[in-house]
Scaffold this motif. Sequence first.
Motif, PDB file in Angstrom:
ATOM      1  N   GLU A  70       0.808  -1.217   0.000  1.00  0.00           N
ATOM      2  CA  GLU A  70       0.000   0.000   0.000  1.00  0.00           C
ATOM      3  C   GLU A  70       0.846   1.274   0.000  1.00  0.00           C
ATOM      4  O   GLU A  70       0.318   2.358  -0.238  1.00  0.00           O
ATOM      5  CB  GLU A  70      -0.926   0.006   1.221  1.00  0.00           C
ATOM      6  N   LYS A  71       2.137   1.133   0.252  1.00  0.00           N
ATOM      7  CA  LYS A  71       3.021   2.295   0.239  1.00  0.00           C
ATOM      8  C   LYS A  71       3.365   2.643  -1.207  1.00  0.00           C
ATOM      9  O   LYS A  71       3.713   1.774  -1.990  1.00  0.00           O
ATOM     10  CB  LYS A  71       4.288   2.021   1.042  1.00  0.00           C
ATOM     11  N   ARG A  72       3.282   3.926  -1.534  1.00  0.00           N
ATOM     12  CA  ARG A  72       3.546   4.380  -2.888  1.00  0.00           C
ATOM     13  C   ARG A  72       4.541   5.532  -2.883  1.00  0.00           C
ATOM     14  O   ARG A  72       4.533   6.370  -1.973  1.00  0.00           O
ATOM     15  CB  ARG A  72       2.250   4.835  -3.565  1.00  0.00           C
ATOM     16  N   TYR A  73       5.375   5.567  -3.915  1.00  0.00           N
ATOM     17  CA  TYR A  73       6.425   6.583  -4.029  1.00  0.00           C
ATOM     18  C   TYR A  73       6.484   7.066  -5.473  1.00  0.00           C
ATOM     19  O   TYR A  73       6.629   6.263  -6.396  1.00  0.00           O
ATOM     20  CB  TYR A  73       7.782   5.999  -3.623  1.00  0.00           C
ATOM     21  N   ASN A 108       3.645  15.686  -0.495  1.00  0.00           N
ATOM     22  CA  ASN A 108       5.009  15.995  -0.915  1.00  0.00           C
ATOM     23  C   ASN A 108       5.981  15.909   0.250  1.00  0.00           C
ATOM     24  O   ASN A 108       5.647  16.221   1.396  1.00  0.00           O
ATOM     25  CB  ASN A 108       5.091  17.380  -1.548  1.00  0.00           C
ATOM     26  N   VAL A 109       7.206  15.476  -0.048  1.00  0.00           N
ATOM     27  CA  VAL A 109       8.286  15.419   0.937  1.00  0.00           C
ATOM     28  C   VAL A 109       9.137  16.669   0.745  1.00  0.00           C
ATOM     29  O   VAL A 109       9.832  16.817  -0.252  1.00  0.00           O
ATOM     30  CB  VAL A 109       9.149  14.160   0.744  1.00  0.00           C
ATOM     31  N   GLY A 110       9.081  17.586   1.702  1.00  0.00           N
ATOM     32  CA  GLY A 110       9.789  18.843   1.555  1.00  0.00           C
ATOM     33  C   GLY A 110       9.093  19.739   0.544  1.00  0.00           C
ATOM     34  O   GLY A 110       7.999  19.440   0.060  1.00  0.00           O
ATOM     35  N   ARG A 111       9.754  20.859   0.228  1.00  0.00           N
ATOM     36  CA  ARG A 111       9.139  21.843  -0.654  1.00  0.00           C
ATOM     37  C   ARG A 111      10.140  22.407  -1.644  1.00  0.00           C
ATOM     38  O   ARG A 111      11.343  22.418  -1.398  1.00  0.00           O
ATOM     39  CB  ARG A 111       8.568  23.018   0.170  1.00  0.00           C
ATOM     40  N   LEU A 112       9.601  22.877  -2.755  1.00  0.00           N
ATOM     41  CA  LEU A 112      10.321  23.739  -3.681  1.00  0.00           C
ATOM     42  C   LEU A 112       9.498  25.008  -3.794  1.00  0.00           C
ATOM     43  O   LEU A 112       8.268  24.935  -3.920  1.00  0.00           O
ATOM     44  CB  LEU A 112      10.456  23.091  -5.064  1.00  0.00           C
ATOM     45  N   ASP A 113      10.141  26.180  -3.734  1.00  0.00           N
ATOM     46  CA  ASP A 113       9.362  27.405  -3.859  1.00  0.00           C
ATOM     47  C   ASP A 113       8.746  27.485  -5.251  1.00  0.00           C
ATOM     48  O   ASP A 113       9.153  26.776  -6.177  1.00  0.00           O
ATOM     49  CB  ASP A 113      10.199  28.640  -3.524  1.00  0.00           C
ATOM     50  N   ASP A 125       3.979   7.385   2.577  1.00  0.00           N
ATOM     51  CA  ASP A 125       4.788   6.781   3.639  1.00  0.00           C
ATOM     52  C   ASP A 125       5.262   7.881   4.593  1.00  0.00           C
ATOM     53  O   ASP A 125       6.284   8.523   4.367  1.00  0.00           O
ATOM     54  CB  ASP A 125       5.987   6.056   3.009  1.00  0.00           C
ATOM     55  N   GLY A 126       4.507   8.093   5.653  1.00  0.00           N
ATOM     56  CA  GLY A 126       4.805   9.179   6.576  1.00  0.00           C
ATOM     57  C   GLY A 126       6.125   9.015   7.305  1.00  0.00           C
ATOM     58  O   GLY A 126       6.843   9.993   7.532  1.00  0.00           O
ATOM     59  N   GLU A 127       6.459   7.790   7.672  1.00  0.00           N
ATOM     60  CA  GLU A 127       7.706   7.543   8.401  1.00  0.00           C
ATOM     61  C   GLU A 127       8.920   7.893   7.549  1.00  0.00           C
ATOM     62  O   GLU A 127       9.848   8.576   7.996  1.00  0.00           O
ATOM     63  CB  GLU A 127       7.762   6.077   8.833  1.00  0.00           C
ATOM     64  N   LEU A 128       8.910   7.438   6.303  1.00  0.00           N
ATOM     65  CA  LEU A 128      10.020   7.742   5.407  1.00  0.00           C
ATOM     66  C   LEU A 128      10.076   9.231   5.097  1.00  0.00           C
ATOM     67  O   LEU A 128      11.151   9.829   5.046  1.00  0.00           O
ATOM     68  CB  LEU A 128       9.882   6.934   4.118  1.00  0.00           C
ATOM     69  N   ALA A 129       8.919   9.855   4.906  1.00  0.00           N
ATOM     70  CA  ALA A 129       8.870  11.286   4.602  1.00  0.00           C
ATOM     71  C   ALA A 129       9.493  12.109   5.721  1.00  0.00           C
ATOM     72  O   ALA A 129      10.203  13.085   5.470  1.00  0.00           O
ATOM     73  CB  ALA A 129       7.430  11.717   4.362  1.00  0.00           C
ATOM     74  N   HIS A 130       9.245  11.714   6.957  1.00  0.00           N
ATOM     75  CA  HIS A 130       9.795  12.445   8.101  1.00  0.00           C
ATOM     76  C   HIS A 130      11.315  12.424   8.076  1.00  0.00           C
ATOM     77  O   HIS A 130      11.970  13.452   8.293  1.00  0.00           O
ATOM     78  CB  HIS A 130       9.288  11.835   9.406  1.00  0.00           C
ATOM     79  N   VAL A 131      11.884  11.266   7.797  1.00  0.00           N
ATOM     80  CA  VAL A 131      13.346  11.142   7.769  1.00  0.00           C
ATOM     81  C   VAL A 131      13.939  11.958   6.628  1.00  0.00           C
ATOM     82  O   VAL A 131      14.896  12.722   6.814  1.00  0.00           O
ATOM     83  CB  VAL A 131      13.764   9.662   7.637  1.00  0.00           C
ATOM     84  N   LEU A 132      13.366  11.831   5.439  1.00  0.00           N
ATOM     85  CA  LEU A 132      13.946  12.487   4.274  1.00  0.00           C
ATOM     86  C   LEU A 132      13.820  14.008   4.347  1.00  0.00           C
ATOM     87  O   LEU A 132      14.658  14.729   3.802  1.00  0.00           O
ATOM     88  CB  LEU A 132      13.279  11.969   2.999  1.00  0.00           C
ATOM     89  N   ALA A 133      12.768  14.492   4.983  1.00  0.00           N
ATOM     90  CA  ALA A 133      12.550  15.939   5.039  1.00  0.00           C
ATOM     91  C   ALA A 133      13.272  16.599   6.207  1.00  0.00           C
ATOM     92  O   ALA A 133      13.499  17.815   6.184  1.00  0.00           O
ATOM     93  CB  ALA A 133      11.051  16.236   5.122  1.00  0.00           C
ATOM     94  N   HIS A 134      13.651  15.828   7.211  1.00  0.00           N
ATOM     95  CA  HIS A 134      14.249  16.422   8.407  1.00  0.00           C
ATOM     96  C   HIS A 134      15.713  16.774   8.158  1.00  0.00           C
ATOM     97  O   HIS A 134      16.500  15.925   7.745  1.00  0.00           O
ATOM     98  CB  HIS A 134      14.145  15.453   9.584  1.00  0.00           C
TER      99      HIS A 134
END
Length: 259
Positions: A70-73, A108-113, A125-134
């Motif tokens: 169910e996880k999608r990227y 989205n993981v992080g942002r671009l202006d 995938d909230g767990e992965l998003a947290h790591v990649l964005a932090h």
Amino acid sequence: MTASEERTDGVRLQKALAAAGVASRRVSEQLIVEGRVEVNGKVVTELGSRIDPEHDRVAVDGTAIQLDAEKRYYMLNKPTGVVSSMRDEQGRPDLTRFTNDLEERVFNVGRLDAETSGLLLLTNDGELAHVLAHPSFGVEKTYIAKVRGRVAAQTLQQLKNGIELEDGPIAVDRARILQAQGDSRHTIVEVTLHSGRNRIVRRMFDAVDHPVVDLVRRQFGPLHLGTLRSGAVRELTTIERGQLLTIARAADAGQKGKR
């Protein structure tokens, strides 16, 4: 309980690998026999091994495998003029125009202006998003910047050594000139850094008197934009998913080791 222990519940390891898109079941069996598969950090070579896909962590050749179907990227090549939000209160063009046709609800993981184009990761995938964005986990991002003026080697060294901005010091990890325009009006520069601070590339070049005219993010961690056209979305490959999960799991293990 791990796959190397006797268990009658769960899923056969080779079946789980095949379902995750690693390889066919027959090839997955070969990977297991060759000792290339790990479950919870331990090599498993028994074909009868069973795992719990929801809790056991599996890796092949050191690369993490996502067993949750169910996880999608997805990778998006965000155009300019689009804000990095699933809903913009000011009514500006947002990311929903690219995600409405997806079966899953992603973010989205992080942002671009809005003025910056390029690689943006979308996932559920909230767990992965947290790591990649932090920012503390130090995921590298590479940008191609077209800036005003002829950039000197000394200026690149200044960016590498670090400069002071209003919200603290900052330095790029790497920087190189790709092209100096013949009329001396602009320079194309590639910069790599791991900071996630707002508009950081633009602010750094402003600080050294080379304002950014155009900015594209070409790389995010192990992901490369490649030839993906502007506005296009594609699902990550099994290898790309594994690379991201490997980073996330290593970061998670590092955090637990500090506790």
